[in-house]
Design a protein around this motif. Structure first.
Motif, PDB file in Angstrom:
ATOM      1  N   LYS A  14       7.096  29.864  -7.335  1.00  0.00           N
ATOM      2  CA  LYS A  14       6.168  29.018  -6.572  1.00  0.00           C
ATOM      3  C   LYS A  14       6.858  28.327  -5.405  1.00  0.00           C
ATOM      4  CE  LYS A  14       3.960  28.064 -10.981  1.00  0.00           C
ATOM      5  NZ  LYS A  14       3.968  27.111 -12.104  1.00  0.00           N
ATOM      6  N   ARG A  15       8.162  28.450  -5.306  1.00  0.00           N
ATOM      7  CA  ARG A  15       8.885  27.640  -4.321  1.00  0.00           C
ATOM      8  C   ARG A  15       9.680  28.439  -3.290  1.00  0.00           C
ATOM      9  NH1 ARG A  15       8.580  25.117  -9.034  1.00  0.00           N
ATOM     10  NH2 ARG A  15       8.187  22.880  -9.108  1.00  0.00           N
ATOM     11  N   GLN A  66      17.472  23.484   0.295  1.00  0.00           N
ATOM     12  CA  GLN A  66      17.651  23.071  -1.103  1.00  0.00           C
ATOM     13  C   GLN A  66      17.132  21.654  -1.314  1.00  0.00           C
ATOM     14  OE1 GLN A  66      21.578  23.667  -3.058  1.00  0.00           O
ATOM     15  NE2 GLN A  66      21.546  21.446  -3.320  1.00  0.00           N
ATOM     16  N   TYR A 104      17.397  26.150  -6.912  1.00  0.00           N
ATOM     17  CA  TYR A 104      17.819  25.156  -5.920  1.00  0.00           C
ATOM     18  C   TYR A 104      18.331  23.889  -6.604  1.00  0.00           C
ATOM     19  CZ  TYR A 104      15.963  27.342  -1.624  1.00  0.00           C
ATOM     20  OH  TYR A 104      15.751  28.157  -0.553  1.00  0.00           O
ATOM     21  N   THR A 105      17.555  23.371  -7.512  1.00  0.00           N
ATOM     22  CA  THR A 105      17.882  22.054  -8.060  1.00  0.00           C
ATOM     23  C   THR A 105      19.097  22.085  -8.993  1.00  0.00           C
ATOM     24  OG1 THR A 105      16.237  22.326  -9.812  1.00  0.00           O
ATOM     25  CG2 THR A 105      15.549  21.168  -7.829  1.00  0.00           C
ATOM     26  N   ASN A 124       9.568  29.074 -12.339  1.00  0.00           N
ATOM     27  CA  ASN A 124       9.411  27.941 -11.422  1.00  0.00           C
ATOM     28  C   ASN A 124       9.699  28.345  -9.985  1.00  0.00           C
ATOM     29  OD1 ASN A 124       8.646  26.021 -13.267  1.00  0.00           O
ATOM     30  ND2 ASN A 124      10.723  25.339 -13.684  1.00  0.00           N
ATOM     31  N   PHE A 156      21.722  23.029  -8.113  1.00  0.00           N
ATOM     32  CA  PHE A 156      22.816  22.656  -7.197  1.00  0.00           C
ATOM     33  C   PHE A 156      22.573  21.296  -6.544  1.00  0.00           C
ATOM     34  CE2 PHE A 156      23.157  27.350  -7.169  1.00  0.00           C
ATOM     35  CZ  PHE A 156      24.469  27.458  -7.594  1.00  0.00           C
ATOM     36  N   ASP A 157      21.560  20.585  -6.955  1.00  0.00           N
ATOM     37  CA  ASP A 157      21.215  19.311  -6.337  1.00  0.00           C
ATOM     38  C   ASP A 157      21.720  18.162  -7.216  1.00  0.00           C
ATOM     39  OD1 ASP A 157      20.079  17.051  -5.283  1.00  0.00           O
ATOM     40  OD2 ASP A 157      18.060  17.891  -5.087  1.00  0.00           O
ATOM     41  N   TRP A 166      19.584  15.992  -9.468  1.00  0.00           N
ATOM     42  CA  TRP A 166      19.115  16.485 -10.758  1.00  0.00           C
ATOM     43  C   TRP A 166      20.183  16.420 -11.847  1.00  0.00           C
ATOM     44  CZ3 TRP A 166      14.388  19.190 -12.248  1.00  0.00           C
ATOM     45  CH2 TRP A 166      13.379  19.060 -11.292  1.00  0.00           C
ATOM     46  N   PHE A 182      14.595  10.231 -12.440  1.00  0.00           N
ATOM     47  CA  PHE A 182      15.856  10.511 -11.758  1.00  0.00           C
ATOM     48  C   PHE A 182      16.355   9.198 -11.159  1.00  0.00           C
ATOM     49  CE2 PHE A 182      13.312  14.312 -11.789  1.00  0.00           C
ATOM     50  CZ  PHE A 182      14.194  15.341 -12.060  1.00  0.00           C
ATOM     51  N   HIS A 234      15.385  34.364  -0.938  1.00  0.00           N
ATOM     52  CA  HIS A 234      16.068  33.112  -1.259  1.00  0.00           C
ATOM     53  C   HIS A 234      16.433  33.031  -2.743  1.00  0.00           C
ATOM     54  CE1 HIS A 234      14.393  31.916   2.665  1.00  0.00           C
ATOM     55  NE2 HIS A 234      15.460  31.153   2.720  1.00  0.00           N
ATOM     56  N   ARG A 246      16.823  21.981 -17.453  1.00  0.00           N
ATOM     57  CA  ARG A 246      15.888  20.853 -17.447  1.00  0.00           C
ATOM     58  C   ARG A 246      14.487  21.342 -17.138  1.00  0.00           C
ATOM     59  NH1 ARG A 246      18.137  15.421 -14.571  1.00  0.00           N
ATOM     60  NH2 ARG A 246      16.234  14.653 -15.555  1.00  0.00           N
ATOM     61  N   VAL A 247      13.540  20.564 -17.575  1.00  0.00           N
ATOM     62  CA  VAL A 247      12.142  20.836 -17.236  1.00  0.00           C
ATOM     63  C   VAL A 247      11.986  20.800 -15.711  1.00  0.00           C
ATOM     64  CG1 VAL A 247       9.785  19.953 -17.389  1.00  0.00           C
ATOM     65  CG2 VAL A 247      11.277  19.881 -19.391  1.00  0.00           C
ATOM     66  N   GLY A 248      11.384  21.833 -15.150  1.00  0.00           N
ATOM     67  CA  GLY A 248      11.129  21.879 -13.714  1.00  0.00           C
ATOM     68  C   GLY A 248      12.308  22.334 -12.878  1.00  0.00           C
ATOM     69  N   ILE A 290       3.184  30.671 -18.960  1.00  0.00           N
ATOM     70  CA  ILE A 290       4.529  30.365 -18.471  1.00  0.00           C
ATOM     71  C   ILE A 290       5.547  30.431 -19.612  1.00  0.00           C
ATOM     72  CG2 ILE A 290       5.994  28.569 -17.461  1.00  0.00           C
ATOM     73  CD1 ILE A 290       3.488  27.563 -15.984  1.00  0.00           C
ATOM     74  N   SER A 294      12.420  24.841 -18.108  1.00  0.00           N
ATOM     75  CA  SER A 294      11.928  24.314 -19.383  1.00  0.00           C
ATOM     76  C   SER A 294      12.023  25.323 -20.520  1.00  0.00           C
ATOM     77  CB  SER A 294      10.482  23.853 -19.225  1.00  0.00           C
ATOM     78  OG  SER A 294       9.673  24.888 -18.704  1.00  0.00           O
TER      79      SER A 294
END
Lengths: 394, 123
Positions: A246-247, B53, A204-205, A243, A207-208, A211, B96, A252, A198-200, A326, A155
């Motif tokens: 926390k994950r 992921q 990882y995301t 972000n 590459f998803d 998203w 989404f 990683h 993007r927000v959030g 943040i 964000s």
């Protein structure tokens, strides 16, 4: 006596030859031995005291100043201050001020803890030959657009006030108007939103495919690949961390960031990384230090540029952060406004300033060099585009 | 679970080794719940490396499925879904939209295998 007189005359000539460089603080300020808050504090200087600017750091956020007992007399204070606390006349331009290239941005030896490595990293990166090769590959083989940049991140990066104001025509850069060419050159490309910010979003995301913006991205396409396909940029400004804290753990995070760097390089895009600001009072502070150290290590290993926002923001009130701990504090305007010291209290303004300064560095040392080289003569570069070319539909 | 029962409308077409549309729905539900264990059992082998992921995609966000309907496309290995994932981050809500997904049969069971390419693939 003769020697003292000679020294006095010399300093007077150096310090007071140009009244454009005489300024005053608008509030009480601390004088440091070097351009950063880790340096020894030398004195406090009251508002309104005349100071002469001698030189600046590579951005202009810190200036070397001297205070004389009376104008043209003995120097009684000599050190560095944050430039955002100084009043500047309309005809003052950092572009006219000599740049100090010898003093680092922090006295790293003042802190031998885990922070030591972070203090060693300059705020503004130098650009490696490896990145020149990446640019050349992107430009020559992949037909990337030199004047197109994009941004990748969460964000804080998706924020409309990060880089996007470069596309406006009402920005007030003065006294940082030496950055005007960089703003003009890259500005139009910032008007198009990035699907990789993007927000959030996390490392990882990005590459998803879930998203990815389905209105512009192909099936199975990751947000990062989609963004690079659509815009074919030459540079990506990338910041993750808050972000991700926390994950995942820092191992990683390291893996994912290296994937982003590798993917960018494969697309002929110079990835500009950034450390992130974080409040030491927050529970994940130690983890944030590990993450930032990972970023520094990746940048060194891969020879990619990194903006040390973490270090630069240390001198700002509350590390340049909003009350939510943040996001970076905004400067209160929808356009770039660098004429009232916003980079001294607003993390968002500081980040814009550092990013544009880094873009300026890449433009001057990579893009213009490549355009001026004999090999580029056969393929003329578009230098002043009206708008970047975007392939909007899949 | 009650909410899931209300919002999910799964169109079922049976096939050997279970219902691919149901597998896709279960996978999507596990994804928004960051339920890595369930996802592992539903993910095809070629995407095993993406498990972490996939599982972290909506971790830490308040995410849920909304108005989801998944239907197998004839006898193909494509399951087309409508509806969306709604994720809330702080005060900001992001949608989404769901798309078509590829399924494969491994050891007699249907597995989710990522988004489908454009067009229908042969089973």
């Amino acid at each position: 006596m003769v020697i003292l007189l000679a020294v006095g005359l010399w300093t007077a000539r150096v310090s007071f030859a140009d009244t454009r460089f005489v300024t005053t603080p608008y509030q009480q300020i601390v004088l440091y031995k070097g351009p950063g808050t880790t340096y020894l504090q030398l004195a406090k200087i009251q508002a309104g005291v005349p100071l002469t600017i001698i030189e600046r750091n590579s951005v202009g956020t810190w200036v070397h100043v001297q205070q004389a007992r009376n104008v043209g007399t003995t120097i009684i204070n000599d050190g560095w201050v944050i430039s955002g606390y100084l009043n500047f006349d309309l005809d003052f331009h950092f572009g006219d001020v000599p740049v100090n290239t010898t003093l680092p941005d922090a006295d790293a030896d003042s802190d031998m803890s885990q922070l030591h490595d972070l203090y060693l990293v300059p705020v503004i990166p130098t650009i490696s030959d490896a990145m020149r090769a990446v640019y050349q590959h992107g430009h020559d083989d992949l037909r990337n657009y030199s004047y197109v940049i994009t941004k990748v991140g969460d964000s804080m990066t998706a924020d409309d006030l990060y880089l996007k104001p470069m596309s406006r025509d009402d920005n007030v850069l003065r006294p940082y108007d030496y950055l005007g060419d960089a703003v003009s050159y890259f500005g139009a490309s910032t008007s198009v939103d990035s699907v990789a910010a993007r927000v959030g979003m996390t490392t990882y995301t990005v590459f998803d495919p879930t998203w990815a913006d389905k209105s512009v991205c192909h099936p199975r396409e990751t947000p990062l690949d989609c963004e690079y396909r659509r815009k074919r940029p030459s540079i990506a400004l990338i910041m993750f961390g808050v972000n991700d804290l926390k994950r995942m753990d820092d191992v990683h995070f390291d893996q994912q960031m290296r994937k982003i760097v590798d993917d960018s390089i494969q697309h002929g895009v110079i990835p500009v990384l950034s450390t992130f600001s974080y409040d030491p009072a927050q529970p994940l502070w130690l983890q944030s230090v590990l993450f930032n150290r990972r970023l520094v290590k990746i940048a060194a290993d891969e020879q990619v540029p990194i903006i040390n926002l973490w270090l630069a923001a240390r001198s700002l009130p509350y590390y340049g952060l909003e009350d939510d701990d943040i996001h970076m504090k905004h400067w209160g305007f929808g356009y770039l406004k660098f004429d009232h010291g916003s980079a001294a209290y607003s993390g968002a303004a500081l980040r814009n300033l550092l990013s544009i300064r880094t873009l300026d560095e890449i433009r001057r040392t990579v893009i213009l060099n490549a355009q001026n080289s004999p090999a580029s003569a056969a393929t003329p570069e578009i230098t002043q585009p009206a708008t970047p070319e975007i392939t909007a539909s899949p | 679970m009650l909410l899931l029962g209300i919002v999910l409308l799964v169109s079922c077409t049976s096939s050997g080794g279970g219902d691919p549309a149901k597998v896709v729905t279960q996978y999507l539900q596990a994804k928004v719940s960051a339920d890595q264990k369930t996802m592992q059992g539903l993910l095809c082998s070629s995407m095993e490396a993406n498990l972490e992921q996939e599982a972290s995609s909506f971790a830490g966000l308040d995410a849920k499925l909304q108005d989801v309907t998944c239907t197998r496309q004839g006898d193909s290995n494509i399951v087309a879904c409508t509806g969306k994932i709604v994720a809330t981050y702080g005060t900001e809500q992001t949608d989404f939209p769901l798309v078509s997904y590829k399924v494969v049969q491994e050891d007699g069971a249907w597995k989710w295998c990522g988004e489908a390419d454009a067009g229908t693939e042969a089973p």
